[in-house]
Write a protein that holds these residues in place. Structure first.
Motif, short mmCIF file in Angstrom:
data_model
loop_
_atom_site.label_atom_id
_atom_site.label_comp_id
_atom_site.label_asym_id
_atom_site.label_seq_id
_atom_site.Cartn_x
_atom_site.Cartn_y
_atom_site.Cartn_z
N GLU A 110 2.94 -22.90 -12.87
CA GLU A 110 3.09 -23.57 -14.16
C GLU A 110 1.72 -24.00 -14.69
O GLU A 110 0.88 -24.53 -13.95
CB GLU A 110 3.98 -24.80 -14.00
CG GLU A 110 4.24 -25.56 -15.28
CD GLU A 110 5.15 -26.76 -15.06
OE1 GLU A 110 5.33 -27.54 -16.01
OE2 GLU A 110 5.67 -26.92 -13.94
N GLY A 111 1.47 -23.75 -15.97
CA GLY A 111 0.24 -24.19 -16.60
C GLY A 111 -0.92 -23.22 -16.48
O GLY A 111 -2.04 -23.55 -16.90
N SER A 150 6.01 -22.51 -5.08
CA SER A 150 7.40 -22.82 -4.77
C SER A 150 7.92 -24.04 -5.55
O SER A 150 9.11 -24.15 -5.81
CB SER A 150 7.59 -23.07 -3.27
OG SER A 150 6.77 -24.16 -2.84
N LEU A 151 7.03 -24.96 -5.91
CA LEU A 151 7.45 -26.17 -6.61
C LEU A 151 7.23 -26.08 -8.12
O LEU A 151 7.99 -26.67 -8.89
CB LEU A 151 6.69 -27.39 -6.06
CG LEU A 151 6.91 -27.70 -4.57
CD1 LEU A 151 6.06 -28.91 -4.16
CD2 LEU A 151 8.39 -27.97 -4.29
N ARG A 152 6.21 -25.34 -8.55
CA ARG A 152 5.87 -25.28 -9.97
C ARG A 152 5.59 -23.83 -10.40
O ARG A 152 4.47 -23.50 -10.75
CB ARG A 152 4.65 -26.17 -10.26
CG ARG A 152 4.86 -27.65 -9.97
CD ARG A 152 3.59 -28.46 -10.12
NE ARG A 152 3.00 -28.30 -11.45
CZ ARG A 152 1.83 -27.69 -11.67
NH1 ARG A 152 1.15 -27.14 -10.68
NH2 ARG A 152 1.35 -27.59 -12.90
N PRO A 153 6.60 -22.99 -10.37
CA PRO A 153 6.36 -21.60 -10.77
C PRO A 153 6.20 -21.43 -12.27
O PRO A 153 5.68 -20.41 -12.73
CB PRO A 153 7.61 -20.87 -10.27
CG PRO A 153 8.68 -21.92 -10.35
CD PRO A 153 8.00 -23.19 -9.96
N GLY A 154 6.64 -22.42 -13.04
CA GLY A 154 6.66 -22.30 -14.49
C GLY A 154 8.03 -21.83 -14.96
O GLY A 154 8.89 -21.44 -14.17
N SER A 155 8.24 -21.89 -16.29
CA SER A 155 9.53 -21.50 -16.86
C SER A 155 9.35 -21.35 -18.37
O SER A 155 8.24 -21.44 -18.89
CB SER A 155 10.60 -22.56 -16.55
OG SER A 155 10.25 -23.81 -17.13
N ALA A 156 10.48 -21.15 -19.05
CA ALA A 156 10.51 -21.12 -20.52
C ALA A 156 9.56 -20.07 -21.09
O ALA A 156 8.67 -20.38 -21.89
CB ALA A 156 10.22 -22.50 -21.10
#
Length: 256
Positions: A110-111, A150-156
């Protein structure tokens, strides 16, 4: 491996804005027109134009199936369609991706502003997008869930209108209207999973492949990743059909 049917393993992305999901059961054009004022305006304004473009190219309207593929470096998004399951896909149109964030390589956290690379499907129809209209992708898919944070793969992750991007695929407003209409029809006609394949480059364009080779020359992982996903590009280029795509325990794509 005996693969009986197509499976894309993945989870539904967490949407960041209100969305309306189009059901594959019993939907029709009037249903689309009545579901939301913005969608109604789009169908009223653009549906006849889309139909006329199909007729001019001697393509079946509405199509039974649709396939989308996008090329990051080349900033292009293609829409392929076919009138029945047995015939090969035919190119309807190539749209310009008007802005690109990130660089070569898949999205892994993510990010990171990366546009994903790999094999996805449309899992959301959002007529209330902040970017006019949008079609959501099922990122992270099964491969991403193994290989990404595993905790912050991203989305949307979306294909959307307007011309801004922080990891999505923006094609501006008029193109997303056409894409939204076609996708709505094939969804209503029973194509539950509309495949969207995202490649780093066009592997048959010398300038693009040279750029990719230079970018990943010191990265053995990305070299192997590209070898893996290029197989699907090559398969489609030859057959104008899609292979069965699975994901193994290492997160690698496996084809029939």
């Amino acid at each position: 491996m005996n693969l009986k049917k197509l499976h894309f393993f993945g989870i539904v992305s967490v949407a960041t804005c209100f969305s309306i999901n189009v059901s594959a059961q019993g939907a029709s054009a009037p249903d689309f027109k009545s579901m939301n004022s913005r969608a109604s305006v789009v169908f009223s304004k653009k549906e006849d134009s889309v139909r006329a473009q199909f007729e001019k190219q001697k393509l079946t309207w509405p199509p039974e199936a649709m396939y989308v593929r996008s090329f990051k470096y080349d900033r292009q998004l293609e829409v392929w369609v076919k009138g029945n399951a047995g015939e090969p896909y035919k190119l309807f149109k190539t749209y310009k991706v008007c802005m690109q964030s990130g660089t070569m390589g898949p999205k892994r956290v993510e990010g990171d502003y990366q546009v994903p690379e790999g094999f996805y499907y449309i899992n959301e129809f959002n007529p209330n997008s902040n970017f006019h209209l949008s079609l959501g992708l099922n990122y992270p898919n099964a491969s991403d869930r193994i290989l990404s944070d595993s905790l912050r793969p991203g989305s949307a992750i979306y294909i959307h209108g307007n011309c801004v991007s922080t990891g999505c695929i923006p094609i501006s407003d008029e193109p997303i209207e056409e894409l939204y209409i076609i996708a709505s029809y094939v969804k209503a006609n029973g194509q539950e999973f509309i495949p969207v394949h995202v490649f780093p480059v066009r592997y048959n364009v010398k300038k693009s492949t040279e750029y990719l080779a230079t970018t990943i020359k010191d990265n053995a992982y990305l070299q192997q990743f590209n070898k893996n996903i290029k197989e699907v590009f090559d398969y489609f280029e030859t057959k104008k059909q899609l292979p069965v795509i699975m994901v193994n325990k290492r997160g690698e794509y496996v084809y029939n």
